[in-house]
Scaffold this motif. Sequence first.
Motif, PDB file in Angstrom:
ATOM      1  N   CYS A 161       1.652   4.133  -7.065  1.00  0.00           N
ATOM      2  CA  CYS A 161       0.278   4.578  -7.328  1.00  0.00           C
ATOM      3  C   CYS A 161      -0.371   3.737  -8.424  1.00  0.00           C
ATOM      4  CB  CYS A 161       0.275   6.054  -7.723  1.00  0.00           C
ATOM      5  SG  CYS A 161       0.786   7.175  -6.401  1.00  0.00           S
ATOM      6  N   VAL A 162       0.373   3.450  -9.473  1.00  0.00           N
ATOM      7  CA  VAL A 162      -0.153   2.618 -10.564  1.00  0.00           C
ATOM      8  C   VAL A 162      -0.427   1.209 -10.054  1.00  0.00           C
ATOM      9  CG1 VAL A 162       0.330   1.637 -12.834  1.00  0.00           C
ATOM     10  CG2 VAL A 162       1.039   3.977 -12.326  1.00  0.00           C
ATOM     11  N   SER A 163       0.500   0.645  -9.286  1.00  0.00           N
ATOM     12  CA  SER A 163       0.312  -0.687  -8.720  1.00  0.00           C
ATOM     13  C   SER A 163      -0.932  -0.736  -7.831  1.00  0.00           C
ATOM     14  CB  SER A 163       1.540  -1.094  -7.890  1.00  0.00           C
ATOM     15  OG  SER A 163       2.664  -1.354  -8.693  1.00  0.00           O
ATOM     16  N   ALA A 164      -1.095   0.281  -6.995  1.00  0.00           N
ATOM     17  CA  ALA A 164      -2.218   0.299  -6.051  1.00  0.00           C
ATOM     18  C   ALA A 164      -3.560   0.341  -6.772  1.00  0.00           C
ATOM     19  CB  ALA A 164      -2.087   1.488  -5.110  1.00  0.00           C
ATOM     20  N   ALA A 165      -3.657   1.161  -7.814  1.00  0.00           N
ATOM     21  CA  ALA A 165      -4.909   1.240  -8.567  1.00  0.00           C
ATOM     22  C   ALA A 165      -5.261  -0.122  -9.165  1.00  0.00           C
ATOM     23  CB  ALA A 165      -4.801   2.307  -9.656  1.00  0.00           C
ATOM     24  N   ASN A 166      -4.257  -0.838  -9.666  1.00  0.00           N
ATOM     25  CA  ASN A 166      -4.506  -2.162 -10.226  1.00  0.00           C
ATOM     26  C   ASN A 166      -4.898  -3.163  -9.150  1.00  0.00           C
ATOM     27  OD1 ASN A 166      -3.929  -1.287 -12.794  1.00  0.00           O
ATOM     28  ND2 ASN A 166      -1.872  -2.144 -12.879  1.00  0.00           N
ATOM     29  N   VAL A 167      -4.261  -3.076  -7.980  1.00  0.00           N
ATOM     30  CA  VAL A 167      -4.615  -3.960  -6.870  1.00  0.00           C
ATOM     31  C   VAL A 167      -6.056  -3.708  -6.433  1.00  0.00           C
ATOM     32  CG1 VAL A 167      -4.200  -4.400  -4.403  1.00  0.00           C
ATOM     33  CG2 VAL A 167      -2.283  -4.377  -6.017  1.00  0.00           C
ATOM     34  N   ILE A 168      -6.417  -2.452  -6.266  1.00  0.00           N
ATOM     35  CA  ILE A 168      -7.783  -2.116  -5.831  1.00  0.00           C
ATOM     36  C   ILE A 168      -8.803  -2.601  -6.845  1.00  0.00           C
ATOM     37  CG2 ILE A 168      -9.362  -0.201  -5.358  1.00  0.00           C
ATOM     38  CD1 ILE A 168      -6.837   1.288  -4.236  1.00  0.00           C
ATOM     39  N   ASP A 169      -8.521  -2.401  -8.125  1.00  0.00           N
ATOM     40  CA  ASP A 169      -9.435  -2.882  -9.169  1.00  0.00           C
ATOM     41  C   ASP A 169      -9.558  -4.397  -9.153  1.00  0.00           C
ATOM     42  OD1 ASP A 169      -9.981  -0.332 -10.042  1.00  0.00           O
ATOM     43  OD2 ASP A 169      -8.621  -0.410 -11.774  1.00  0.00           O
ATOM     44  N   GLY A 170      -8.494  -5.081  -8.698  1.00  0.00           N
ATOM     45  CA  GLY A 170      -8.514  -6.536  -8.669  1.00  0.00           C
ATOM     46  C   GLY A 170      -9.159  -7.142  -7.434  1.00  0.00           C
ATOM     47  N   LEU A 171      -9.356  -6.345  -6.388  1.00  0.00           N
ATOM     48  CA  LEU A 171      -9.954  -6.864  -5.157  1.00  0.00           C
ATOM     49  C   LEU A 171     -11.444  -7.144  -5.337  1.00  0.00           C
ATOM     50  CD1 LEU A 171      -8.210  -4.564  -2.520  1.00  0.00           C
ATOM     51  CD2 LEU A 171      -7.929  -7.048  -2.735  1.00  0.00           C
ATOM     52  N   ASN A 172     -11.900  -8.224  -4.723  1.00  0.00           N
ATOM     53  CA  ASN A 172     -13.301  -8.626  -4.798  1.00  0.00           C
ATOM     54  C   ASN A 172     -14.122  -7.770  -3.821  1.00  0.00           C
ATOM     55  OD1 ASN A 172     -15.794  -9.887  -4.672  1.00  0.00           O
ATOM     56  ND2 ASN A 172     -14.958 -11.960  -4.650  1.00  0.00           N
ATOM     57  N   THR A 173     -14.907  -6.847  -4.348  1.00  0.00           N
ATOM     58  CA  THR A 173     -15.666  -5.925  -3.491  1.00  0.00           C
ATOM     59  C   THR A 173     -16.846  -6.601  -2.800  1.00  0.00           C
ATOM     60  OG1 THR A 173     -16.878  -5.166  -5.455  1.00  0.00           O
ATOM     61  CG2 THR A 173     -14.987  -3.850  -4.745  1.00  0.00           C
ATOM     62  N   ASP A 174     -17.157  -7.853  -3.172  1.00  0.00           N
ATOM     63  CA  ASP A 174     -18.150  -8.610  -2.418  1.00  0.00           C
ATOM     64  C   ASP A 174     -17.575  -9.090  -1.083  1.00  0.00           C
ATOM     65  OD1 ASP A 174     -20.103  -8.353  -4.366  1.00  0.00           O
ATOM     66  OD2 ASP A 174     -19.507 -10.199  -5.399  1.00  0.00           O
ATOM     67  N   LYS A 175     -16.233  -9.164  -1.028  1.00  0.00           N
ATOM     68  CA  LYS A 175     -15.570  -9.644   0.183  1.00  0.00           C
ATOM     69  C   LYS A 175     -14.984  -8.519   1.023  1.00  0.00           C
ATOM     70  CE  LYS A 175     -13.863 -14.128  -1.553  1.00  0.00           C
ATOM     71  NZ  LYS A 175     -12.618 -14.927  -1.755  1.00  0.00           N
ATOM     72  N   TYR A 176     -14.587  -7.436   0.351  1.00  0.00           N
ATOM     73  CA  TYR A 176     -13.777  -6.426   1.032  1.00  0.00           C
ATOM     74  C   TYR A 176     -14.367  -5.027   0.924  1.00  0.00           C
ATOM     75  CZ  TYR A 176     -10.486 -10.244   0.078  1.00  0.00           C
ATOM     76  OH  TYR A 176      -9.894 -11.475  -0.039  1.00  0.00           O
ATOM     77  N   GLU A 177     -14.299  -4.316   2.036  1.00  0.00           N
ATOM     78  CA  GLU A 177     -14.540  -2.877   2.061  1.00  0.00           C
ATOM     79  C   GLU A 177     -13.165  -2.223   1.991  1.00  0.00           C
ATOM     80  OE1 GLU A 177     -17.298   0.277   2.192  1.00  0.00           O
ATOM     81  OE2 GLU A 177     -17.782  -1.863   2.434  1.00  0.00           O
ATOM     82  N   ILE A 178     -12.937  -1.417   0.957  1.00  0.00           N
ATOM     83  CA  ILE A 178     -11.592  -0.925   0.676  1.00  0.00           C
ATOM     84  C   ILE A 178     -11.413   0.501   1.188  1.00  0.00           C
ATOM     85  CG2 ILE A 178      -9.896  -0.453  -1.136  1.00  0.00           C
ATOM     86  CD1 ILE A 178     -11.511  -2.535  -2.853  1.00  0.00           C
ATOM     87  N   HIS A 179     -10.344   0.714   1.938  1.00  0.00           N
ATOM     88  CA  HIS A 179      -9.966   2.046   2.405  1.00  0.00           C
ATOM     89  C   HIS A 179      -8.629   2.401   1.752  1.00  0.00           C
ATOM     90  CE1 HIS A 179     -13.105   1.921   5.484  1.00  0.00           C
ATOM     91  NE2 HIS A 179     -12.770   0.646   5.628  1.00  0.00           N
ATOM     92  N   ARG A 180      -8.621   3.467   0.988  1.00  0.00           N
ATOM     93  CA  ARG A 180      -7.433   3.885   0.237  1.00  0.00           C
ATOM     94  C   ARG A 180      -6.673   4.933   1.043  1.00  0.00           C
ATOM     95  NH1 ARG A 180     -12.056   3.749  -2.056  1.00  0.00           N
ATOM     96  NH2 ARG A 180     -12.531   2.412  -3.841  1.00  0.00           N
ATOM     97  N   ILE A 181      -5.400   4.654   1.312  1.00  0.00           N
ATOM     98  CA  ILE A 181      -4.559   5.590   2.059  1.00  0.00           C
ATOM     99  C   ILE A 181      -3.353   5.938   1.193  1.00  0.00           C
ATOM    100  CG2 ILE A 181      -3.186   5.963   4.131  1.00  0.00           C
ATOM    101  CD1 ILE A 181      -4.940   3.896   5.542  1.00  0.00           C
ATOM    102  N   GLY A 182      -3.277   7.191   0.803  1.00  0.00           N
ATOM    103  CA  GLY A 182      -2.158   7.648  -0.003  1.00  0.00           C
ATOM    104  C   GLY A 182      -1.168   8.434   0.829  1.00  0.00           C
ATOM    105  N   ILE A 183       0.117   8.173   0.605  1.00  0.00           N
ATOM    106  CA  ILE A 183       1.179   8.897   1.301  1.00  0.00           C
ATOM    107  C   ILE A 183       1.882   9.777   0.270  1.00  0.00           C
ATOM    108  CG2 ILE A 183       3.256   8.721   2.717  1.00  0.00           C
ATOM    109  CD1 ILE A 183       2.373   5.862   3.439  1.00  0.00           C
ATOM    110  N   THR A 184       1.887  11.080   0.504  1.00  0.00           N
ATOM    111  CA  THR A 184       2.521  11.994  -0.447  1.00  0.00           C
ATOM    112  C   THR A 184       4.044  11.854  -0.382  1.00  0.00           C
ATOM    113  OG1 THR A 184       2.764  13.855   1.087  1.00  0.00           O
ATOM    114  CG2 THR A 184       0.636  13.640  -0.068  1.00  0.00           C
ATOM    115  N   LYS A 185       4.711  12.462  -1.348  1.00  0.00           N
ATOM    116  CA  LYS A 185       6.177  12.425  -1.371  1.00  0.00           C
ATOM    117  C   LYS A 185       6.769  13.141  -0.156  1.00  0.00           C
ATOM    118  CE  LYS A 185       6.608  12.069  -6.399  1.00  0.00           C
ATOM    119  NZ  LYS A 185       7.092  12.694  -7.661  1.00  0.00           N
ATOM    120  N   GLU A 186       5.973  14.037   0.447  1.00  0.00           N
ATOM    121  CA  GLU A 186       6.417  14.763   1.647  1.00  0.00           C
ATOM    122  C   GLU A 186       6.120  13.989   2.928  1.00  0.00           C
ATOM    123  OE1 GLU A 186       6.095  16.890  -1.821  1.00  0.00           O
ATOM    124  OE2 GLU A 186       4.290  16.204  -0.741  1.00  0.00           O
TER     125      GLU A 186
END
Length: 355
Positions: free
Chosen positions: A26-51
């Motif tokens: 989760c921490v890695s993903a937040a940093n990756v999303i913050d690092g993505l260029n939003t002028d180039k990419y439309e970001i869809h966040r998909i989280g998978i729970t522990k279950e």
Amino acid sequence: MRNGGTMKKQIAVIFGGQSSEHDVSCVSAANVIDGLNTDKYEIHRIGITKEGHWLYVDETSQIRDGSWRDSAVTAVISPDRKTGGLLKIQGDRVERVSVDVAFPVLHGLYGEDGTIQGLFELAGIPYVGCGVLASAASMDKISTKIFAARTGVRQARYVTDTAKNLSGIEKTMDAVEKELGYPVFVKPSNAGSSQGVSKARDRAELEAAIRLAKQHDRRVLIEENIVGREIECAVLGGERAEASVVGEILAAAEFYDYDAKYNNADSQTVINPDLPEETKEQIRRSALAVFKAVDGFGLSRVDFFVENETGEVVFNEINTLPGFTNISMYPMLWKAMGVELTELLDRLIELAFMR
């Protein structure tokens, strides 16, 4: 969505998961999303729970505060190439989103082991990182040993226990004492972030260590103790992959276990440590050799020891989906090479399309 006459790429960033490294993901993903260029990419966040429940997440802030797990929208990556893609399901309403590339930011079981990569292959979705074979072989420590042996790179000597239960534990311990001696490190063959890993100094500790490792995986690797500096190298690319400068782990604990990595502030990383240039070059060559031996693609972090007594380079393991937290070595090593996070992510996504 169009931007300046061009269409943004639809990027699905997948995080969380059912492994012991859920929180780190989760921490890695937040940093990756913050690092993505939003002028180039439309970001869809998909989280998978522990279950194992897949959820569509609206905001990155929800990943950081943990509220993403309360999402009312189910997210499904469908393997059906005609009607599939990303399906957002809320009640009776289903919305289909065509995904250009998947970016799994998942560590460990069901994320780094080839399983989700197989889903992307079925769905025909380009994805960041290693393929099914490289992911599976690199996640499994015993298999990694077998693949890496063809490179000629030195590895720690080892004994395996692959029994379904503990019936062969006495035979395994006898083999360890005959072939390796003490101390040894005992590891589940298939687990990440040093989960279930322990050091054994005598037969009683060895038995306890094997029992602990068996709680994580029936296949257990027992390695000789290598006394040396822990050095890591980042690899980026496809057929013409590149190796970064090297970094050193200064573990606060006796060995760099999960707690030492993520919970002990005294653990440190040193970029481009004081080592002979020929040793650094050997590490880079060895990292590329192991990466190619497992059929790596996109990214990996390859870990070594530099043995204190001999100065020899000893291969430890390869991680095909390394972390992107603030203390993670992979992005730090490329930053030292002049590649900032946004450029690094662009290159990884370009590689996904190339494949």
